[in-house]
Design a protein around this motif. Structure first.
Motif, PDB file in Angstrom:
ATOM      1  N   THR A 128       0.866  -1.179   0.000  1.00 31.52           N
ATOM      2  CA  THR A 128       0.000   0.000   0.000  1.00 31.52           C
ATOM      3  C   THR A 128       0.903   1.229   0.000  1.00 31.52           C
ATOM      4  O   THR A 128       1.840   1.322   0.804  1.00 31.52           O
ATOM      5  N   LYS A 129       0.628   2.129  -0.907  1.00 32.06           N
ATOM      6  CA  LYS A 129       1.456   3.341  -0.981  1.00 32.06           C
ATOM      7  C   LYS A 129       1.154   4.250   0.207  1.00 32.06           C
ATOM      8  O   LYS A 129      -0.017   4.443   0.578  1.00 32.06           O
ATOM      9  N   ILE A 130       2.195   4.770   0.812  1.00 39.59           N
ATOM     10  CA  ILE A 130       2.021   5.675   1.951  1.00 39.59           C
ATOM     11  C   ILE A 130       1.832   7.088   1.420  1.00 39.59           C
ATOM     12  O   ILE A 130       2.693   7.611   0.699  1.00 39.59           O
ATOM     13  N   GLN A 131       0.679   7.666   1.730  1.00 35.41           N
ATOM     14  CA  GLN A 131       0.340   8.981   1.179  1.00 35.41           C
ATOM     15  C   GLN A 131       0.804  10.107   2.099  1.00 35.41           C
ATOM     16  O   GLN A 131       1.131  11.199   1.647  1.00 35.41           O
ATOM     17  N   ASN A 132       0.778   9.852   3.384  1.00 29.92           N
ATOM     18  CA  ASN A 132       0.990  10.939   4.334  1.00 29.92           C
ATOM     19  C   ASN A 132       2.076  10.562   5.320  1.00 29.92           C
ATOM     20  O   ASN A 132       1.880   9.682   6.153  1.00 29.92           O
ATOM     21  N   TYR A 133       3.236  11.205   5.198  1.00 33.97           N
ATOM     22  CA  TYR A 133       4.308  10.898   6.152  1.00 33.97           C
ATOM     23  C   TYR A 133       5.021  12.173   6.588  1.00 33.97           C
ATOM     24  O   TYR A 133       6.123  12.140   7.103  1.00 33.97           O
ATOM     25  N   GLN A 134       4.334  13.285   6.346  1.00 32.50           N
ATOM     26  CA  GLN A 134       4.930  14.558   6.748  1.00 32.50           C
ATOM     27  C   GLN A 134       4.893  14.735   8.272  1.00 32.50           C
ATOM     28  O   GLN A 134       5.810  15.258   8.877  1.00 32.50           O
ATOM     29  N   HIS A 135       3.824  14.299   8.887  1.00 29.09           N
ATOM     30  CA  HIS A 135       3.609  14.638  10.300  1.00 29.09           C
ATOM     31  C   HIS A 135       3.749  13.466  11.257  1.00 29.09           C
ATOM     32  O   HIS A 135       3.541  13.614  12.450  1.00 29.09           O
ATOM     33  N   VAL A 305      -7.211   5.470   8.146  1.00 33.36           N
ATOM     34  CA  VAL A 305      -5.906   6.123   8.307  1.00 33.36           C
ATOM     35  C   VAL A 305      -6.064   7.647   8.410  1.00 33.36           C
ATOM     36  O   VAL A 305      -5.364   8.298   9.184  1.00 33.36           O
ATOM     37  N   GLU A 306      -7.023   8.186   7.698  1.00 31.56           N
ATOM     38  CA  GLU A 306      -7.278   9.630   7.828  1.00 31.56           C
ATOM     39  C   GLU A 306      -7.760   9.978   9.228  1.00 31.56           C
ATOM     40  O   GLU A 306      -7.326  10.944   9.837  1.00 31.56           O
ATOM     41  N   TRP A 307      -8.665   9.143   9.713  1.00 34.73           N
ATOM     42  CA  TRP A 307      -9.199   9.344  11.064  1.00 34.73           C
ATOM     43  C   TRP A 307      -8.079   9.220  12.099  1.00 34.73           C
ATOM     44  O   TRP A 307      -7.945  10.062  12.992  1.00 34.73           O
ATOM     45  N   ALA A 308      -7.243   8.194  11.952  1.00 35.70           N
ATOM     46  CA  ALA A 308      -6.186   7.956  12.942  1.00 35.70           C
ATOM     47  C   ALA A 308      -5.144   9.074  12.910  1.00 35.70           C
ATOM     48  O   ALA A 308      -4.672   9.521  13.970  1.00 35.70           O
ATOM     49  N   LEU A 309      -4.806   9.550  11.721  1.00 44.10           N
ATOM     50  CA  LEU A 309      -3.840  10.650  11.612  1.00 44.10           C
ATOM     51  C   LEU A 309      -4.368  11.892  12.342  1.00 44.10           C
ATOM     52  O   LEU A 309      -3.622  12.586  13.043  1.00 44.10           O
TER      53      LEU A 309
END
Lengths: 353, 353
Positions: A128-135, A305-309
């Protein structure tokens, strides 16, 4: 042949399974080998293949089950065979890609090898491609934002089917999955008690993770402890332990209770599984006992993942990570989880990007 | 006192539990006693009480479980205590009624005593008025049109969740519940195999009851037999047996299979329950194992019974009844079901109306 000759060879440290595991896994069941890997794909292999540089590996208890000879009749393609590199969940960086959806430099999580570099021939299904790893740290995708996180979320919501005010029991509650389930249950307005293996972890559950209560199962009689914390019974149980724990839980469930069977860590390292004797409770109490794997809930991943972020950023969700540096320490890190050495999700660092 | 003096006393033959059952139930665990019953309700008792003349009693396997001492920790109010009359499901005629919904001469099915006459103090919850008895024997309400029928129907449809073409396994398939499940499965377009305890019953299942296949579990190795009949695995299992059978079934289920746990006849008459060892299959195959009792599906009863009456009249549904005459034979009739002596639903005739 020309293609092969043009390829560069990289040295590749690997954790190899030496023999099938008997009883509790030991460090000597594994060996560290250095082989080499070609940076070019061999002829005849899928065009979709991607070459991964592995960054983080998850120490997931279920892997032990796949390393055993005596359970192979039950298993499909996922068994781990002596002489081959250990395979599990991890976070990696794409070095080469023949798969259109991934390009060099992308980060992914999913199935990979316990080694420095891995060719993955089925990225569509396994990565699965990781979309969000900035934060967030990338390693979180080997835990809360990856398979263990979705396991906790989907299993709790879809199988435990919790309602506000219900009583929830989480076994192996300070583990990578359990400590998330407890927090999800509190967010739902449930009463939550967890069991774990040390006083330090009991404290962690009761303070930082907001469990209503917790106990060290090694120091108590499980039946009387469950009676004490659940005088009116358990509505929903998130089961990570199996065996004797499951047997006792069956006697403490309320009518119409739900047991989500996520793992059976107590059973992965015994040669003879515990025979569960209290299944008559299923009829008497009209219980649902349901096993699952997160694969079945992949469609929930994006929204989870959006919710958890969001919850992580708002500090409404705490993720406890137990980071072990170095691939050479992977076997000992893995063995340790069967002795309760980990606090939260144990992750091995192979490379820092 | 005046009221009591005016009451008539009737002699009342009863089957009394002499002692808690250990191991397999024996005729000597019961005794036939003659007491007497007042035809007037005692002062202080509920105005709702009804006096029943019992006609048919169902030999339901689960009763054995209620007669054991060692399982009482699990049990609630339904336990059967030595010295008291056996209680179970039956069909009866109302002789006196203080309950508005029932009048003298009505027929009911539900919870009653193994005796000639029974006072029922909770008719609203324990009895169901029989609406249609013109075209079927009244005894059917102790079987296909009563608790066992609804058990088969609700358990199969609501828990096995069958789809056309799926493979269904029914254990104790020639019993009161099992032989109905198999027919419901065929009506849904499923492939159905059942196991039973004699060649005569195997023949019955394959001919009169339309099972695709059947086998005598006493003459075969269960694992290889299930492998033979379910080469691609079992989608849905209606489990009446438990213990070793359930353990084997867990290894033969398909991914996402459903096991409806209706009964555990193999476990009612052992002092130490079989420890089920293959529960890891729950996770690996993502199985649902769900216990139930027909009580939870009472709301389906009216529509079920209308449907079943129609199918019976059209001869699309076969009901096999094993009728034993005489209350004095109830203990031996009951004991016999644990040796596989019954064919279909075993019912004891107390009186012919």
């Amino acid at each position: 042949m020309e293609k092969e000759n043009s390829s560069q060879m990289l040295p590749n440290k690997q954790i190899v399974l030496k023999n099938h595991i008997q009883g509790c896994p030991k460090e000597s069941d594994f060996e560290l080998k250095t082989t080499s890997v070609s940076t070019e794909i061999s002829d005849g292999c899928s065009d979709n293949a991607v070459l991964l540089k592995n960054l983080y590996l998850a120490c997931d208890p279920y892997l032990c089950h796949l390393m055993r000879a005596d359970r192979h009749s039950l298993l499909t393609s996922s068994s781990l065979v002596p002489g081959s590199v250990v395979k599990g969940q991890g976070v990696a960086k794409v070095m080469k890609s023949g798969y259109g959806e991934l390009k060099e430099g992308d980060y992914v999580w999913g199935v990979t090898g316990w080694e420095e570099f891995t060719w993955n021939f089925d990225p569509q299904n396994l990565l699965t491609k990781i979309q969000n790893y900035q934060h967030v740290p990338l390693s979180y995708y080997a835990g809360i934002l990856g398979m263990p996180g979705l396991t906790a979320y989907a299993g709790f919501h879809e199988i435990c089917c919790p309602k506000k005010g219900e009583a929830v029991y989480v076994s192996s509650a300070a583990g990578g999955v359990g400590h998330l389930v407890g927090q999800f249950a509190k967010m739902m307005g449930c009463y939550v008690v967890g069991s774990t293996s040390t006083q330090q972890k009991v404290h962690l559950l009761k303070t930082k993770l907001g469990f209503d209560n917790a106990f060290n199962y090694r120091e108590v009689d499980l039946r009387s402890e469950l009676n004490k914390y659940f005088p009116r019974g358990i509505d929903a149980c998130f089961e990570n332990v199996g065996g004797q724990t499951l047997d006792e839980v069956l006697l403490q469930m309320k009518t119409h209770g739900r047991i989500a069977v996520s793992g059976m860590i107590s059973q992965y390292n015994v040669n003879e599984p515990h025979g569960v004797k209290n299944l008559f409770s299923l009829i008497e109490r009209r219980l649902t006992l349901r096993g699952f794997v997160e694969l079945d809930y992949k469609s929930m991943y994006r929204s989870y993942v959006e919710w958890a972020l969001e919850k992580l950023q708002e500090k409404k969700l705490v993720y406890v990570e137990d980071v072990v540096p170095g691939l050479e320490n992977a076997a000992s890190a893995f063995v340790g989880i069967f002795h309760g050495h980990n606090v939260g999700k144990r992750v091995v660092v192979v490379a820092e990007d």
